[in-house]
Design an enzyme around this catalytic site. Structure first.
Site, PDB file in Angstrom:
ATOM      1  N   GLY A  68      66.272  18.233  36.444  1.00  0.00           N
ATOM      2  CA  GLY A  68      64.915  17.828  36.068  1.00  0.00           C
ATOM      3  C   GLY A  68      64.509  18.492  34.760  1.00  0.00           C
ATOM      4  CG  HIS A  69      63.981  22.727  34.610  1.00  0.00           C
ATOM      5  ND1 HIS A  69      64.548  23.209  35.773  1.00  0.00           N
ATOM      6  CD2 HIS A  69      62.671  23.057  34.688  1.00  0.00           C
ATOM      7  CE1 HIS A  69      63.628  23.816  36.502  1.00  0.00           C
ATOM      8  NE2 HIS A  69      62.476  23.731  35.873  1.00  0.00           N
ATOM      9  NE  ARG A 220      57.734  27.938  44.603  1.00  0.00           N
ATOM     10  CZ  ARG A 220      56.846  27.778  43.610  1.00  0.00           C
ATOM     11  NH1 ARG A 220      56.628  26.595  43.095  1.00  0.00           N
ATOM     12  NH2 ARG A 220      56.192  28.834  43.130  1.00  0.00           N
TER      13      ARG A 220
HETATM   14  P1  AMP Z   1      59.027  24.875  36.515  1.00  0.00           P
HETATM   15  O1  AMP Z   1      60.176  25.651  35.962  1.00  0.00           O
HETATM   16  O2  AMP Z   1      59.184  24.522  37.954  1.00  0.00           O
HETATM   17  O3  AMP Z   1      57.686  25.472  36.165  1.00  0.00           O
HETATM   18  O4  AMP Z   1      59.063  23.479  35.778  1.00  0.00           O
HETATM   19  C1  AMP Z   1      59.106  23.392  34.380  1.00  0.00           C
HETATM   20  C2  AMP Z   1      58.875  21.963  33.987  1.00  0.00           C
HETATM   21  O5  AMP Z   1      59.878  21.137  34.581  1.00  0.00           O
HETATM   22  C3  AMP Z   1      57.521  21.421  34.482  1.00  0.00           C
HETATM   23  O6  AMP Z   1      56.946  20.625  33.460  1.00  0.00           O
HETATM   24  C4  AMP Z   1      57.907  20.608  35.676  1.00  0.00           C
HETATM   25  O7  AMP Z   1      57.013  19.557  35.959  1.00  0.00           O
HETATM   26  C5  AMP Z   1      59.254  20.056  35.251  1.00  0.00           C
HETATM   27  N1  AMP Z   1      60.060  19.656  36.408  1.00  0.00           N
HETATM   28  C6  AMP Z   1      60.297  20.373  37.530  1.00  0.00           C
HETATM   29  N2  AMP Z   1      61.017  19.646  38.414  1.00  0.00           N
HETATM   30  C7  AMP Z   1      61.239  18.449  37.834  1.00  0.00           C
HETATM   31  C8  AMP Z   1      61.923  17.254  38.226  1.00  0.00           C
HETATM   32  N3  AMP Z   1      62.522  17.145  39.414  1.00  0.00           N
HETATM   33  N4  AMP Z   1      61.940  16.215  37.377  1.00  0.00           N
HETATM   34  C9  AMP Z   1      61.329  16.306  36.161  1.00  0.00           C
HETATM   35  N5  AMP Z   1      60.680  17.398  35.721  1.00  0.00           N
HETATM   36  C10 AMP Z   1      60.623  18.450  36.540  1.00  0.00           C
END
Ligand code: AMP
Length: 311
Positions: A68-69, A220
Site C-alpha cells: 500500500g505504501h 497492523r
Molecule cells: P501509515 O504508515 O499507516 O501511517 O500509512 C502511511 C500512508 O499509507 C497513509 O497515507 C495511509 O493511508 C497509506 N496506506 C496505508 N495502508 C494503505 C493501503 N492498504 N493502501 C493504500 N494506502 C495505504
C-alpha cells in the site's frame, strides 16, 4: 476482483529477489537512497533539488512498509521528479492506551523497499527532532476532523495527525503529498487543513491496496493471529455487500444494520459502520446525496481494523 488495486506483482517479485540477494541488495539500496535524520540536512538537500529545477513529492508514513505504501510512492513518482518518504511513528496521534510502543519499526527494511520502488530520500527523524523540549503546539481542527467517526473513538488522533503533517509540509515544502484512501477520514482532514492553512502542496489520494481476499493492507495486520487473519476480510466483504444492497434500492440504514449484524457475527466489536457524504463526511440517509462513502472501524481480538468503500 475488487474495485481497487491489489498488491502489484512487480513489487512482490522484487521482494522475493531481494530475499535471495540479501546483502547485495541491502548494500545497493543503502547507496542509492539517502537517509537523513535532521531537518537541517533535509532542507539543504531539498533546496539543492529545487535549485536544479526538480519537483518534490512527499509520502508521509509511520514505516513498516507494505505494498500500500509502495503504491503511494509510485503515485508520487508520476507527479514529481524526486520522491521522498518520511518515516516517523508520531507519538501525538496515539492515545496512552494505544500501540505506540508496540508499533512495528523496521527502518532498514523500509529503506530497502523504498529504494526498490526507486524513491530518492528517506527522512527518519528522532522524536526529539520533531518535538524538542518545550514543544507546545497542537492544531485545533474541525470539519471532517469532527465528523463523529474515528474522532469519536480516538479524540486525540487527528489533532496529532494534522500537527505532524503541517510540520512535514513546512519542513519539506513538497509540490505534492500523497495519502491513502485507506485512512479516508485522515485524507479529508489533511486536505482541509492544507487548504485552510494555505499550504501550496497539492494533496493527492490513492486507492486502497488489498490482499487477494479483500483485506486492506495495514502495518497492523501483523497483530492478527492466523485465526483472526482468516476472519478479517469479512469486514470489507460486509461493506461490499452493503454497497450492493444500497445500489439495489435497499434503504441505507437497513443495509448498514445488516452489515453491522454480519460483522458482529464474524466476531468483531464494531466502533462504527456508517454512510457519509464522500467529501464533507456529513451523515447521509439516501443514495441521492451522492457521492456516498461507507466507513467502518471494528476490532478483532486486539487488532482494530478500519476500512471504507465508495457507494
Ligand atoms: P501509515 O504508515 O499507516 O501511517 O500509512 C502511511 C500512508 O499509507 C497513509 O497515507 C495511509 O493511508 C497509506 N496506506 C496505508 N495502508 C494503505 C493501503 N492498504 N493502501 C493504500 N494506502 C495505504
Amino acid at each position: 476482483m475488487f474495485p481497487e488495486t491489489s498488491p502489484a506483482s512487480g513489487y512482490n517479485e522484487r521482494k522475493t529477489q531481494r530475499q535471495f540477494m540479501g546483502q547485495v541488495l541491502a548494500a545497493s539500496a543503502a547507496s542509492r537512497i539517502e537517509i537523513v535524520h535532521d531537518v537541517g540536512s533535509l532542507r539543504a538537500r531539498l533546496a539543492q533539488w529545487r535549485r536544479a529545477g526538480e519537483t518534490i513529492g512527499l509520502v508521509p508514513t509511520m514505516g513498516a512498509l507494505h505494498a500500500g505504501h509502495i503504491s503511494l510512492v509510485r503515485e508520487a513518482k508520476r507527479h514529481a521528479t524526486r520522491t521522498m518518504m518520511s518515516i516517523f511513528v508520531n507519538p501525538t496521534q496515539f492515545a496512552p492506551s494505544e500501540d505506540f510502543g508496540a508499533y512495528p519499526r523496521s527502518l532498514e527494511a523500509d529503506a530497502a523497499k523504498f529504494a526498490s520502488a526507486e524513491g530518492d530520500l528517506v527522512f527518519a527523524p528522532a522524536i526529539g527532532e520533531i518535538y524538542p523540549p518545550g514543544f507546545a503546539t497542537l492544531l485545533s481542527i474541525g470539519g471532517p476532523a469532527t465528523a463523529g467517526l474515528e474522532d469519536r473513538f480516538r479524540p486525540a488522533h487527528f489533532p496529532g495527525v494534522a500537527t505532524i503533517v503541517a510540520k512535514l509540509l513546512n519542513q519539506c515544502r513538497p509540490d505534492i503529498a500523497i495519502f491513502g484512501e485507506k485512512d479516508y477520514q485522515q485524507l479529508k482532514v489533511v486536505t482541509r487543513m492544507a487548504r485552510d492553512l494555505d499550504f501550496e502542496t497539492k494533496i493527492i489520494g490513492v486507492p486502497t491496496v488489498r490482499e487477494a481476499d479483500g483485506l486492506a493492507l495495514s502495518s497492523r495486520n501483523v497483530y492478527l493471529s492466523a485465526k483472526e487473519r482468516a476472519v478479517a476480510p469479512s469486514l470489507f466483504a460486509a461493506l461490499r455487500r452493503c454497497v450492493h444492497d444500497i445500489n439495489d434500492g435497499v434503504i441505507i440504514e437497513t443495509a448498514l444494520a445488516a452489515a453491522r449484524k454480519t460483522v458482529a457475527a464474524a466476531g468483531f466489536v464494531t466502533d462504527y459502520i456508517e454512510a457519509r457524504h464522500a467529501e464533507s463526511l456529513a451523515p447521509v440517509t439516501s443514495r441521492e446525496e451522492w457521492p456516498v462513502r461507507l466507513l467502518a472501524a471494528a476490532t478483532l481480538g486486539k487488532t482494530r481494523l478500519i476500512d471504507n468503500i465508495a457507494v
